[in-house]
Scaffold this motif. Structure first.
Motif, PDB file in Angstrom:
ATOM      1  N   GLN A  85       0.817  -1.213   0.000  1.00  0.00           N
ATOM      2  CA  GLN A  85       0.000   0.000   0.000  1.00  0.00           C
ATOM      3  C   GLN A  85       0.853   1.266   0.000  1.00  0.00           C
ATOM      4  O   GLN A  85       0.322   2.375  -0.032  1.00  0.00           O
ATOM      5  CB  GLN A  85      -0.922   0.016   1.220  1.00  0.00           C
ATOM      6  N   LYS A  86       2.187   1.089   0.084  1.00  0.00           N
ATOM      7  CA  LYS A  86       3.109   2.224   0.144  1.00  0.00           C
ATOM      8  C   LYS A  86       2.768   3.159   1.303  1.00  0.00           C
ATOM      9  O   LYS A  86       2.859   4.383   1.186  1.00  0.00           O
ATOM     10  CB  LYS A  86       3.086   3.007  -1.182  1.00  0.00           C
ATOM     11  N   THR A  87       2.406   2.562   2.451  1.00  0.00           N
ATOM     12  CA  THR A  87       1.971   3.357   3.596  1.00  0.00           C
ATOM     13  C   THR A  87       2.570   2.816   4.889  1.00  0.00           C
ATOM     14  O   THR A  87       2.661   1.602   5.073  1.00  0.00           O
ATOM     15  CB  THR A  87       0.434   3.338   3.722  1.00  0.00           C
ATOM     16  N   VAL A  88       2.996   3.716   5.764  1.00  0.00           N
ATOM     17  CA  VAL A  88       3.409   3.357   7.109  1.00  0.00           C
ATOM     18  C   VAL A  88       2.458   4.028   8.086  1.00  0.00           C
ATOM     19  O   VAL A  88       2.119   5.207   7.941  1.00  0.00           O
ATOM     20  CB  VAL A  88       4.868   3.774   7.397  1.00  0.00           C
ATOM     21  N   TYR A  89       1.995   3.264   9.077  1.00  0.00           N
ATOM     22  CA  TYR A  89       1.147   3.778  10.146  1.00  0.00           C
ATOM     23  C   TYR A  89       1.963   3.813  11.441  1.00  0.00           C
ATOM     24  O   TYR A  89       2.659   2.852  11.769  1.00  0.00           O
ATOM     25  CB  TYR A  89      -0.080   2.888  10.341  1.00  0.00           C
ATOM     26  N   VAL A  90       1.889   4.918  12.146  1.00  0.00           N
ATOM     27  CA  VAL A  90       2.621   5.096  13.392  1.00  0.00           C
ATOM     28  C   VAL A  90       1.616   5.419  14.498  1.00  0.00           C
ATOM     29  O   VAL A  90       0.838   6.374  14.374  1.00  0.00           O
ATOM     30  CB  VAL A  90       3.655   6.232  13.285  1.00  0.00           C
ATOM     31  N   ILE A  91       1.627   4.581  15.548  1.00  0.00           N
ATOM     32  CA  ILE A  91       0.681   4.740  16.662  1.00  0.00           C
ATOM     33  C   ILE A  91       1.454   5.172  17.898  1.00  0.00           C
ATOM     34  O   ILE A  91       2.402   4.500  18.314  1.00  0.00           O
ATOM     35  CB  ILE A  91      -0.085   3.433  16.943  1.00  0.00           C
ATOM     36  N   HIS A 100       3.300   8.302   3.386  1.00  0.00           N
ATOM     37  CA  HIS A 100       3.601   7.579   2.159  1.00  0.00           C
ATOM     38  C   HIS A 100       5.018   7.024   2.234  1.00  0.00           C
ATOM     39  O   HIS A 100       5.971   7.742   2.562  1.00  0.00           O
ATOM     40  CB  HIS A 100       3.477   8.512   0.959  1.00  0.00           C
ATOM     41  N   LEU A 101       5.176   5.723   1.937  1.00  0.00           N
ATOM     42  CA  LEU A 101       6.488   5.084   1.949  1.00  0.00           C
ATOM     43  C   LEU A 101       7.210   5.362   0.640  1.00  0.00           C
ATOM     44  O   LEU A 101       6.739   4.984  -0.437  1.00  0.00           O
ATOM     45  CB  LEU A 101       6.339   3.577   2.142  1.00  0.00           C
ATOM     46  N   VAL A 102       8.359   6.011   0.746  1.00  0.00           N
ATOM     47  CA  VAL A 102       9.159   6.297  -0.445  1.00  0.00           C
ATOM     48  C   VAL A 102       9.917   5.048  -0.892  1.00  0.00           C
ATOM     49  O   VAL A 102      10.035   4.782  -2.091  1.00  0.00           O
ATOM     50  CB  VAL A 102      10.140   7.450  -0.161  1.00  0.00           C
ATOM     51  N   ASN A 103      10.422   4.268   0.060  1.00  0.00           N
ATOM     52  CA  ASN A 103      11.250   3.102  -0.251  1.00  0.00           C
ATOM     53  C   ASN A 103      10.419   1.890  -0.635  1.00  0.00           C
ATOM     54  O   ASN A 103       9.253   1.762  -0.254  1.00  0.00           O
ATOM     55  CB  ASN A 103      12.113   2.724   0.950  1.00  0.00           C
ATOM     56  N   ASP A 104      11.045   0.977  -1.380  1.00  0.00           N
ATOM     57  CA  ASP A 104      10.471  -0.340  -1.599  1.00  0.00           C
ATOM     58  C   ASP A 104      10.703  -1.190  -0.354  1.00  0.00           C
ATOM     59  O   ASP A 104      11.373  -0.767   0.587  1.00  0.00           O
ATOM     60  CB  ASP A 104      11.116  -1.010  -2.820  1.00  0.00           C
ATOM     61  N   VAL A 201      -3.222   9.729   4.656  1.00  0.00           N
ATOM     62  CA  VAL A 201      -1.797   9.699   4.367  1.00  0.00           C
ATOM     63  C   VAL A 201      -1.300  11.120   4.127  1.00  0.00           C
ATOM     64  O   VAL A 201      -1.756  11.812   3.215  1.00  0.00           O
ATOM     65  CB  VAL A 201      -1.497   8.824   3.139  1.00  0.00           C
ATOM     66  N   GLU A 202      -0.399  11.555   4.980  1.00  0.00           N
ATOM     67  CA  GLU A 202       0.147  12.903   4.894  1.00  0.00           C
ATOM     68  C   GLU A 202       1.663  12.848   5.022  1.00  0.00           C
ATOM     69  O   GLU A 202       2.190  12.222   5.941  1.00  0.00           O
ATOM     70  CB  GLU A 202      -0.435  13.799   5.997  1.00  0.00           C
ATOM     71  N   GLY A 203       2.377  13.485   4.121  1.00  0.00           N
ATOM     72  CA  GLY A 203       3.827  13.494   4.170  1.00  0.00           C
ATOM     73  C   GLY A 203       4.413  12.202   3.638  1.00  0.00           C
ATOM     74  O   GLY A 203       3.708  11.293   3.192  1.00  0.00           O
ATOM     75  N   THR A 204       5.748  12.112   3.705  1.00  0.00           N
ATOM     76  CA  THR A 204       6.456  10.947   3.193  1.00  0.00           C
ATOM     77  C   THR A 204       7.436  10.418   4.222  1.00  0.00           C
ATOM     78  O   THR A 204       7.904  11.142   5.104  1.00  0.00           O
ATOM     79  CB  THR A 204       7.224  11.279   1.904  1.00  0.00           C
ATOM     80  N   TYR A 205       7.752   9.145   4.109  1.00  0.00           N
ATOM     81  CA  TYR A 205       8.732   8.482   4.981  1.00  0.00           C
ATOM     82  C   TYR A 205       9.773   7.819   4.098  1.00  0.00           C
ATOM     83  O   TYR A 205       9.441   7.027   3.215  1.00  0.00           O
ATOM     84  CB  TYR A 205       8.049   7.430   5.852  1.00  0.00           C
ATOM     85  N   PRO A 220       8.674   9.020  11.782  1.00  0.00           N
ATOM     86  CA  PRO A 220       8.442   9.458  10.408  1.00  0.00           C
ATOM     87  C   PRO A 220       7.930  10.886  10.305  1.00  0.00           C
ATOM     88  O   PRO A 220       7.992  11.489   9.243  1.00  0.00           O
ATOM     89  CB  PRO A 220       7.378   8.467   9.882  1.00  0.00           C
ATOM     90  N   SER A 221       7.387  11.455  11.384  1.00  0.00           N
ATOM     91  CA  SER A 221       6.851  12.811  11.304  1.00  0.00           C
ATOM     92  C   SER A 221       7.960  13.847  11.283  1.00  0.00           C
ATOM     93  O   SER A 221       7.721  15.038  11.042  1.00  0.00           O
ATOM     94  CB  SER A 221       5.924  13.084  12.496  1.00  0.00           C
TER      95      SER A 221
END
Length: 222
Positions: A85-91, A100-104, A201-205, A220-221
């Motif tokens: 999903q090209k996404t990282v969630y941080v709780i 949004h995940l920049v890396n593979d 999804v806001e910003g990139t990681y 990631p923030s």
């Protein structure tokens, strides 16, 4: 903003022609203890962290719960990396944000320029014939020098040290992986928490490229 340094080296032997490459099991879990020393904005900083992780290369996802201290300040945060999903969630503190995940999906092989240095056998386990074989590797990535140890029986990481310079700043990290098991015991660790269901999804990681394996180097923030 607190960093939560995290590095995994994910290893096993695979053969491609006459070339041996050290790569990871496709699915495994463990607990990692990490100490990182570096310089941020000209200020020396020390980070101590414990990470309980699940690595699933079959489905391109990683779950990790991290806790620790940076310069005496305590932090606790959970990560769910969904690479398809090209996404990282941080709780953190009951709140969830997504980026949004920049890396593979992270590489799970040591670079081919890494060399085997030694092997040691340790005895003293439950059965008289039990033994543990540890392999040692060394190599360089950019201005950083790596020393990696792995278990020959499980083909999983055991210990790693990195030292040198990154972004023209001194960098040191040592990490140990324990309680390692093959496979994923509880797939629910990859279930999206209810607090994340409405997260936009806001910003990139982007994972720093000097690290080997699956990495959670910072909030990631930042």
């Amino acid at each position: 903003m607190y960093n939560s340094a995290f590095i995994l080296v994910l290893l096993f032997f695979s053969v491609r022609g006459d070339i041996y490459q050290v790569c990871s099991r496709r699915q495994w879990e463990g607990i990692q203890y990490v100490v990182t020393g570096t310089v941020e904005a000209g200020v020396p900083t020390m980070i101590q962290s414990t990470i309980q992780f699940s690595f699933d290369a079959n489905n391109s996802r990683i779950a990790a719960s991290t806790s620790g201290f940076q310069d005496g300040h305590q932090f606790q945060r959970d990560f769910l990396f969904l690479y398809e999903q090209k996404t990282v969630y941080v709780i953190e503190d009951g709140n969830c944000h997504a980026e949004h995940l920049v890396n593979d999906f992270p590489p799970h092989c040591l670079p081919r320029n890494f060399t085997w240095e030694w092997a040691r056998t340790w005895y003293g386990f439950e059965l008289p014939d039990d033994e543990l074989i540890i392999f040692g590797y060394t190599g360089d990535v950019g201005d950083l020098h790596y020393k990696v140890q792995m278990s020959g029986e499980l083909m999983t990481p055991a210990l790693q040290q990195i030292f040198g310079n990154y972004n023209n700043e001194p960098f040191f990290q040592t990490s140990e992986v324990v309680n390692t098991t093959r496979g994923i015991k509880n797939p629910d660790v990859f279930t999206l928490p209810s607090s994340c269901e409405s997260a936009k999804v806001e910003g990139t990681y982007e994972t720093p490229k000097y690290l080997l394996g699956a990495t959670f180097p910072r909030d990631p923030s930042v």
